[in-house]
Scaffold this motif. Structure first.
Motif, PDB file in Angstrom:
ATOM      1  N   MET A 168       0.821  -1.205   0.000  1.00 50.18           N
ATOM      2  CA  MET A 168       0.000   0.000   0.000  1.00 50.18           C
ATOM      3  C   MET A 168       0.858   1.259   0.000  1.00 50.18           C
ATOM      4  O   MET A 168       0.532   2.243  -0.684  1.00 50.18           O
ATOM      5  CB  MET A 168      -0.922  -0.004   1.230  1.00 50.18           C
ATOM      6  CG  MET A 168      -2.004  -1.079   1.183  1.00 50.18           C
ATOM      7  SD  MET A 168      -2.945  -1.194   2.730  1.00 50.18           S
ATOM      8  CE  MET A 168      -3.684   0.442   2.764  1.00 50.18           C
ATOM      9  N   MET A 169       1.964   1.221   0.750  1.00 49.52           N
ATOM     10  CA  MET A 169       2.852   2.379   0.780  1.00 49.52           C
ATOM     11  C   MET A 169       3.489   2.599  -0.584  1.00 49.52           C
ATOM     12  O   MET A 169       3.623   3.738  -1.038  1.00 49.52           O
ATOM     13  CB  MET A 169       3.932   2.177   1.847  1.00 49.52           C
ATOM     14  CG  MET A 169       3.410   2.249   3.269  1.00 49.52           C
ATOM     15  SD  MET A 169       4.705   1.993   4.500  1.00 49.52           S
ATOM     16  CE  MET A 169       5.760   3.416   4.167  1.00 49.52           C
ATOM     17  N   GLU A 170       3.905   1.521  -1.245  1.00 53.32           N
ATOM     18  CA  GLU A 170       4.493   1.644  -2.579  1.00 53.32           C
ATOM     19  C   GLU A 170       3.468   2.182  -3.563  1.00 53.32           C
ATOM     20  O   GLU A 170       3.781   3.035  -4.408  1.00 53.32           O
ATOM     21  CB  GLU A 170       5.018   0.286  -3.042  1.00 53.32           C
ATOM     22  CG  GLU A 170       5.676   0.315  -4.418  1.00 53.32           C
ATOM     23  CD  GLU A 170       6.883   1.233  -4.466  1.00 53.32           C
ATOM     24  OE1 GLU A 170       7.160   1.759  -5.563  1.00 53.32           O
ATOM     25  OE2 GLU A 170       7.536   1.431  -3.419  1.00 53.32           O
ATOM     26  N   HIS A 171       2.218   1.675  -3.453  1.00 57.06           N
ATOM     27  CA  HIS A 171       1.155   2.189  -4.316  1.00 57.06           C
ATOM     28  C   HIS A 171       0.923   3.664  -4.047  1.00 57.06           C
ATOM     29  O   HIS A 171       0.721   4.461  -4.984  1.00 57.06           O
ATOM     30  CB  HIS A 171      -0.125   1.389  -4.071  1.00 57.06           C
ATOM     31  CG  HIS A 171      -1.272   1.803  -4.950  1.00 57.06           C
ATOM     32  ND1 HIS A 171      -1.250   1.680  -6.324  1.00 57.06           N
ATOM     33  CD2 HIS A 171      -2.482   2.357  -4.648  1.00 57.06           C
ATOM     34  CE1 HIS A 171      -2.385   2.131  -6.828  1.00 57.06           C
ATOM     35  NE2 HIS A 171      -3.142   2.550  -5.824  1.00 57.06           N
ATOM     36  N   SER A 172       0.964   4.039  -2.761  1.00 58.90           N
ATOM     37  CA  SER A 172       0.780   5.445  -2.405  1.00 58.90           C
ATOM     38  C   SER A 172       1.912   6.297  -2.963  1.00 58.90           C
ATOM     39  O   SER A 172       1.682   7.409  -3.464  1.00 58.90           O
ATOM     40  CB  SER A 172       0.714   5.588  -0.880  1.00 58.90           C
ATOM     41  OG  SER A 172       0.599   6.939  -0.506  1.00 58.90           O
ATOM     42  N   ARG A 173       3.148   5.763  -2.893  1.00 62.79           N
ATOM     43  CA  ARG A 173       4.278   6.504  -3.456  1.00 62.79           C
ATOM     44  C   ARG A 173       4.132   6.664  -4.966  1.00 62.79           C
ATOM     45  O   ARG A 173       4.451   7.724  -5.525  1.00 62.79           O
ATOM     46  CB  ARG A 173       5.588   5.771  -3.139  1.00 62.79           C
ATOM     47  CG  ARG A 173       5.977   5.797  -1.672  1.00 62.79           C
ATOM     48  CD  ARG A 173       7.409   5.330  -1.502  1.00 62.79           C
ATOM     49  NE  ARG A 173       7.710   5.038  -0.107  1.00 62.79           N
ATOM     50  CZ  ARG A 173       7.733   3.829   0.408  1.00 62.79           C
ATOM     51  NH1 ARG A 173       7.468   2.777  -0.367  1.00 62.79           N
ATOM     52  NH2 ARG A 173       8.010   3.637   1.688  1.00 62.79           N
ATOM     53  N   GLN A 174       3.683   5.607  -5.630  1.00 61.62           N
ATOM     54  CA  GLN A 174       3.502   5.705  -7.076  1.00 61.62           C
ATOM     55  C   GLN A 174       2.445   6.741  -7.423  1.00 61.62           C
ATOM     56  O   GLN A 174       2.615   7.532  -8.366  1.00 61.62           O
ATOM     57  CB  GLN A 174       3.121   4.338  -7.642  1.00 61.62           C
ATOM     58  CG  GLN A 174       4.243   3.329  -7.602  1.00 61.62           C
ATOM     59  CD  GLN A 174       3.821   1.958  -8.089  1.00 61.62           C
ATOM     60  OE1 GLN A 174       2.644   1.732  -8.396  1.00 61.62           O
ATOM     61  NE2 GLN A 174       4.751   1.031  -8.162  1.00 61.62           N
ATOM     62  N   LEU A 175       1.340   6.747  -6.655  1.00 62.46           N
ATOM     63  CA  LEU A 175       0.315   7.760  -6.895  1.00 62.46           C
ATOM     64  C   LEU A 175       0.868   9.160  -6.643  1.00 62.46           C
ATOM     65  O   LEU A 175       0.571  10.106  -7.390  1.00 62.46           O
ATOM     66  CB  LEU A 175      -0.893   7.502  -5.986  1.00 62.46           C
ATOM     67  CG  LEU A 175      -1.776   6.301  -6.339  1.00 62.46           C
ATOM     68  CD1 LEU A 175      -2.886   6.159  -5.305  1.00 62.46           C
ATOM     69  CD2 LEU A 175      -2.368   6.444  -7.733  1.00 62.46           C
ATOM     70  N   GLU A 176       1.670   9.279  -5.572  1.00 58.61           N
ATOM     71  CA  GLU A 176       2.251  10.583  -5.269  1.00 58.61           C
ATOM     72  C   GLU A 176       3.187  11.028  -6.388  1.00 58.61           C
ATOM     73  O   GLU A 176       3.194  12.196  -6.774  1.00 58.61           O
ATOM     74  CB  GLU A 176       3.013  10.510  -3.948  1.00 58.61           C
ATOM     75  CG  GLU A 176       3.617  11.845  -3.530  1.00 58.61           C
ATOM     76  CD  GLU A 176       4.406  11.738  -2.238  1.00 58.61           C
ATOM     77  OE1 GLU A 176       4.920  12.764  -1.785  1.00 58.61           O
ATOM     78  OE2 GLU A 176       4.500  10.619  -1.697  1.00 58.61           O
ATOM     79  N   ASN A 179       1.048  12.150  -9.248  1.00 57.78           N
ATOM     80  CA  ASN A 179       0.464  13.457  -8.953  1.00 57.78           C
ATOM     81  C   ASN A 179       1.501  14.564  -9.041  1.00 57.78           C
ATOM     82  O   ASN A 179       1.229  15.649  -9.567  1.00 57.78           O
ATOM     83  CB  ASN A 179      -0.166  13.450  -7.549  1.00 57.78           C
ATOM     84  CG  ASN A 179      -1.405  12.591  -7.485  1.00 57.78           C
ATOM     85  OD1 ASN A 179      -2.067  12.355  -8.494  1.00 57.78           O
ATOM     86  ND2 ASN A 179      -1.733  12.097  -6.306  1.00 57.78           N
TER      87      ASN A 179
END
Length: 385
Positions: A168-176, A179
């Motif tokens: 989830m953190m990696e997915h969040s980093r990718q989204l960040e 963005n």
């Protein structure tokens, strides 16, 4: 597809059906814990002599396979309730696991026969005589196997939770990152179009004055500059040498508008030429220098562009004649309230480097306004402190 590839696909499909969730984690942990247990138990022969050791060794292999199978059953129970919260998982590690542990202990009592011969498992087909069981041994074995199963279950739940969090953190980093990249491109195209309108007005004036050669050169320079800016949109990062070349082209266009008033000097340290920086990062600084330096001035405007490497940082400065009003320092935005161009620079630096880069405004003792951009190594892009 070759036969070998077909066999690999079938094997992968089988493992995918047996271990549908966290396959690598489940396989490695299950086989790892029971392999360690098998080696530990088998090593007893080194200090406790056993009769019929070879047959017992095979029986231990069979029992280890049975334990792996029962642990796989527990794995299936845990993934069946993975969406129902921690309470359901704890329940699975209590009563159902106790049942599995007792079954393993009973099978253990059946499998181990000290009188059996090597490779002879025919006794397993005979009726089970429960009256002959050593129930104290069964109870001890049940407790031991329950402890191992619960320990494995807790370890599996902890590791799978950690893996999910990391995912989830990696997915969040990718989204960040996506963005931030979108934000950077939006900021990248916030170019002040005023100079284009002014350049076109200058072309019109030159044509009216029949200065066709100068008008043609101005149009060519403007076309080259816009081509470099627009077609280079995919390059969010360029070298200092490329950035300076674009800004020199821009200054040449502006100097045709103010031939007697605008002078510029470029002083770039050779080692800084290959440093990667955001494209057009100093464009607003030069625009501001021309805008506030030429308007209302009664003497020529000098602009000095310099770049130096200081330690592990790159310092790029744009200085021009005049003074700049330094706004009060504000958290995370030293250039707040000083204009759209400077705000654009600050936003791009923050999106790229977090707090690792800065924009500074100052007045020198020799009567020049200086805007300085300090950049870290490009490896710190998208890394906040």
């Amino acid at each position: 597809m070759q036969p070998t590839q077909n066999a690999e696909c079938r094997t992968l499909s089988l493992f995918s059906r047996l271990f549908p969730v966290n396959r690598d984690l489940a396989i490695k942990s299950i086989f790892g814990i029971w392999s360690a247990y098998f080696l530990f138990v088998s090593s007893r022969i080194l200090y406790v002599p056993e009769m019929n050791a070879d047959a017992l060794f095979l029986q231990r292999i069979l029992m280890t396979i049975i334990c792996i199978t029962f642990t796989w059953m527990l794995y299936r129970l845990l993934i069946a309730v993975r969406c129902k919260g921690m309470g359901a998982a704890i329940f699975m590690l209590s009563l159902p696991t106790m049942i599995l542990a007792n079954l393993i202990a009973l099978i253990d009592q059946i499998v181990f026969d000290h009188d059996a011969r090597l490779f002879d498992f025919s006794y397993l087909l005979e009726p089970v005589d429960f009256a002959s069981f050593d129930w104290t041994y069964v109870l001890d074995e049940a407790f031991t196997r329950y402890f191992i199963l619960v320990s494995w279950g807790a370890l599996y739940l902890a590791l799978s939770h950690s893996k999910n969090v990391q995912r989830m953190m990696e997915h969040s980093r990718q989204l960040e990152r996506v963005n931030r990249a979108s934000e950077l491109r939006a900021l990248r195209y916030q170019l002040n179009p005023h100079f284009v309108f002014n350049a076109l007005n200058s072309v019109s004036s030159l044509i009216i004055d029949r200065q066709n050669e100068q008008a043609e050169k101005l149009v060519d320079d403007l076309a080259d500059y816009m081509r470099a800016v627009l077609t280079g949109g995919a390059q969010d990062m360029i070298t200092v040498e490329q950035e300076i070349a674009q800004q020199v082209r821009y200054l040449e266009i502006e100097r045709m508008r103010f031939p007697q008033w605008l002078h510029y000097f470029v002083d770039i340290e050779p080692a800084a030429n290959g440093w990667s920086i955001p494209a057009l990062i100093i464009q607003p600084l030069i625009e501001n220098a021309i805008k506030f330096g030429v308007s209302g001035a009664d003497q020529p405007l000098n602009i000095i562009i310099s770049a130096r490497i200081e330690g592990d940082r790159l310092r790029i400065s744009v200085a021009n004649d005049g003074r700049v009003e330094i706004p009060p320092a504000q958290p995370h935005d030293r250039a707040a309230g000083t204009g759209t161009g400077l705000t654009n620079i600050q936003s791009r630096l923050r999106a790229l480097y977090g707090q690792n880069a800065s924009l500074l405004l100052a007045n020198s003792k020799d009567g020049m306004a200086i805007a300085t951009i300090i950049l870290p190594d490009p490896s710190l892009i998208f890394q906040d402190i």
